[in-house]
Design an enzyme around this catalytic site. Structure first.
Site, PDB file in Angstrom:
ATOM      1  N   PHE A 134      43.779  56.771  44.898  1.00  0.00           N
ATOM      2  CA  PHE A 134      42.879  57.151  45.998  1.00  0.00           C
ATOM      3  C   PHE A 134      41.843  58.124  45.468  1.00  0.00           C
ATOM      4  O   PHE A 134      42.185  59.133  44.849  1.00  0.00           O
ATOM      5  CB  PHE A 134      43.649  57.809  47.152  1.00  0.00           C
ATOM      6  CG  PHE A 134      42.741  58.221  48.285  1.00  0.00           C
ATOM      7  CD1 PHE A 134      42.371  57.315  49.270  1.00  0.00           C
ATOM      8  CD2 PHE A 134      42.220  59.508  48.352  1.00  0.00           C
ATOM      9  CE1 PHE A 134      41.504  57.670  50.300  1.00  0.00           C
ATOM     10  CE2 PHE A 134      41.352  59.880  49.383  1.00  0.00           C
ATOM     11  CZ  PHE A 134      41.005  58.958  50.357  1.00  0.00           C
ATOM     12  N   ASP A 219      41.206  62.736  38.222  1.00  0.00           N
ATOM     13  CA  ASP A 219      40.975  63.167  39.599  1.00  0.00           C
ATOM     14  C   ASP A 219      42.077  64.165  39.956  1.00  0.00           C
ATOM     15  O   ASP A 219      43.202  63.775  40.255  1.00  0.00           O
ATOM     16  CB  ASP A 219      40.991  61.944  40.526  1.00  0.00           C
ATOM     17  CG  ASP A 219      40.817  62.325  41.996  1.00  0.00           C
ATOM     18  OD1 ASP A 219      40.903  63.533  42.321  1.00  0.00           O
ATOM     19  OD2 ASP A 219      40.611  61.413  42.817  1.00  0.00           O
ATOM     20  N   LYS A 248      39.215  70.068  47.436  1.00  0.00           N
ATOM     21  CA  LYS A 248      40.341  70.568  48.238  1.00  0.00           C
ATOM     22  C   LYS A 248      40.587  72.077  48.114  1.00  0.00           C
ATOM     23  O   LYS A 248      39.899  72.840  48.754  1.00  0.00           O
ATOM     24  CB  LYS A 248      41.598  69.728  47.964  1.00  0.00           C
ATOM     25  CG  LYS A 248      41.401  68.278  48.430  1.00  0.00           C
ATOM     26  CD  LYS A 248      42.637  67.558  48.886  1.00  0.00           C
ATOM     27  CE  LYS A 248      42.280  66.347  49.734  1.00  0.00           C
ATOM     28  NZ  LYS A 248      42.453  65.060  49.091  1.00  0.00           N
TER      29      LYS A 248
END
Ligand SMILES: *Cc1c(COP(=O)(O)O)cnc(C)c1O
Length: 392
Positions: A134, A219, A248
């Site tokens: 993702f 990532d 984040k």
């Protein structure tokens, strides 16, 4: 619930995009790993802002840094130098052992940046991503994402992206040739079900990229900033990426994203990429404070030891009739159920514990790393009770 709160939930339901499956809960305040609704009911937060709240809610060091910067300068595009940005970029590069950084405002924007940079620097177009991976919801990031239900309504996506099975060195090797600009991988797949990289997989990916002249993009948007028990998850595997995407928890919950660039990337040509909000002094101040808290406190060590204790406990105490596997690293924990996660999440919420899914059957825990041990164990015991009830 007080009626003003109900009215505002109805109002939000009427005007919000509809893109989110909302829970029947209005959060008004947070502190550390606790969230409160309009009635003042307290919830133990194992959602952790979907990974944006590693430092907990309203960390005092982040709040103080924001207050000070907010009264000095909030916005300043990168066409100008700025002292806060200068300090932050240097500190982030040092902490990540990388040379340069492109700052932006979200995870997906960091992925877009990394994909563009990989094509620009290599002059190649191919991207190899992983099944179950993702990387976000914008067109480029979505093209690298695996989940069909996220992708299909928006096709055609960008060309040149192939997906290989995660943790298969052989299949990665087969996919790599001189047309491949980059391989993009999560060190622990988050959204795809909390699957850590097998020992040696990232090292092999690093070597294979070196051989084919491709860049390795990691990532670390979800795994970064202490979540897995290291500042960055790839440190556990002993690999150095060419590009690393962050967002984040990068700035204590304030929106920011970053693409870290290693020596094989070098400096970008002027005007080749940009972002209006990128490198905002406000976000940089929050980022600098957040990095300082992580590097000079015990939160990373806590994530490692508490995560190990909790996963060991869960593996021994959850009923095997309801649970297939407990996986994760540090305080990034996935519990793969034999049934659906949604009813378990609802039962937990009724017991004052908020958690996340990762796909239809995985219960995911991303508690703030500041969580009190009592709260963490209370959440663990609530999960145990709910799954025992489910197992009958
Ligand atoms: C959340 C996430 C993204 C996307 O970040 P946004 O800020 O939501 O765009 C990308 N990659 C991973 C691994 C993520 O967990």
């Amino acid at each position: 619930m007080v009626s003003a709160a109900l009215d505002l939930m109805t109002l939000e339901q009427a005007h919000t995009s509809g893109a989110y499956l909302k829970r029947d809960l209005q959060i008004v305040r947070g502190e550390g790993a606790a969230l409160y609704d309009a009635d003042g009911s307290r919830y133990i937060d194992c959602v952790g802002g979907q990974g944006a709240a590693n430092l907990g809610h309203n960390h005092p060091a982040v709040v103080a840094a924001l207050r000070e910067q907010m009264e000095t300068l909030i916005s300043c595009p990168e066409m100008f130098h700025n002292p806060m940005r200068a300090r932050y970029q240097a500190e982030l590069c040092r902490a990540a052992n990388m040379e340069r950084v492109f700052l932006c405002s979200s995870g997906a924007e960091a992925i877009e940046g990394a994909l563009k940079i990989a094509r620009l620097v290599t002059g190649r177009t191919g991207i190899v991503a992983a099944m179950r991976g993702f990387h976000g919801r914008t067109m480029g990031a979505l093209s690298a994402t695996w989940e069909k239900s996220y992708r299909q309504p928006f096709e055609p996506l960008i060309a040149g992206i192939v997906h290989v099975p995660y943790n298969s060195i052989e299949r990665l090797a087969e996919a790599l040739d001189e047309s491949v600009a980059a391989v993009i991988l999560e060190p622990v797949q988050g959204e795809g079900g909390v699957h850590p990289a097998a020992d040696g997989y990232l090292i092999a990916a690093r070597e294979l990229c070196q051989r084919s002249g491709s860049l390795l993009i990691l990532d670390e948007i979800q795994t970064g900033f202490g979540r897995t028990g290291d500042l960055f998850a790839h440190q556990h595997d002993g690999v150095q990426p060419d590009l690393m995407c962050l967002a984040k928890s990068i700035a204590g919950g304030v929106p920011m994203g970053a693409v870290l660039m290693g020596e094989r990337v070098g400096a970008l040509p002027p005007a080749s990429h940009g972002s209006t909000f990128g490198g905002s002094p406000l976000a940089c101040a929050a980022g600098l404070a957040a990095l300082d808290v992580l590097e000079n406190g015990d939160l990373i060590e806590r994530a490692r030891t508490l995560g190990h204790e909790v996963m060991t406990y869960l593996r021994h105490h959850l009923p095997t009739s309801a649970v297939r596997e407990v996986r994760g690293r540090g305080l990034m924990i996935g519990i793969e159920l034999r049934g659906k996660a949604a009813p378990v999440l609802r039962a937990l919420q009724a017991r004052g514990v908020l958690a996340l899914p990762a796909g239809p059957t995985v219960l995911r825990l991303l508690p703030p790393l500041v969580i009190e041990e009592d709260d963490l164990w209370q959440a663990v015991h609530a999960i145990e009770e709910v799954l025992r009830d489910a197992a009958g």
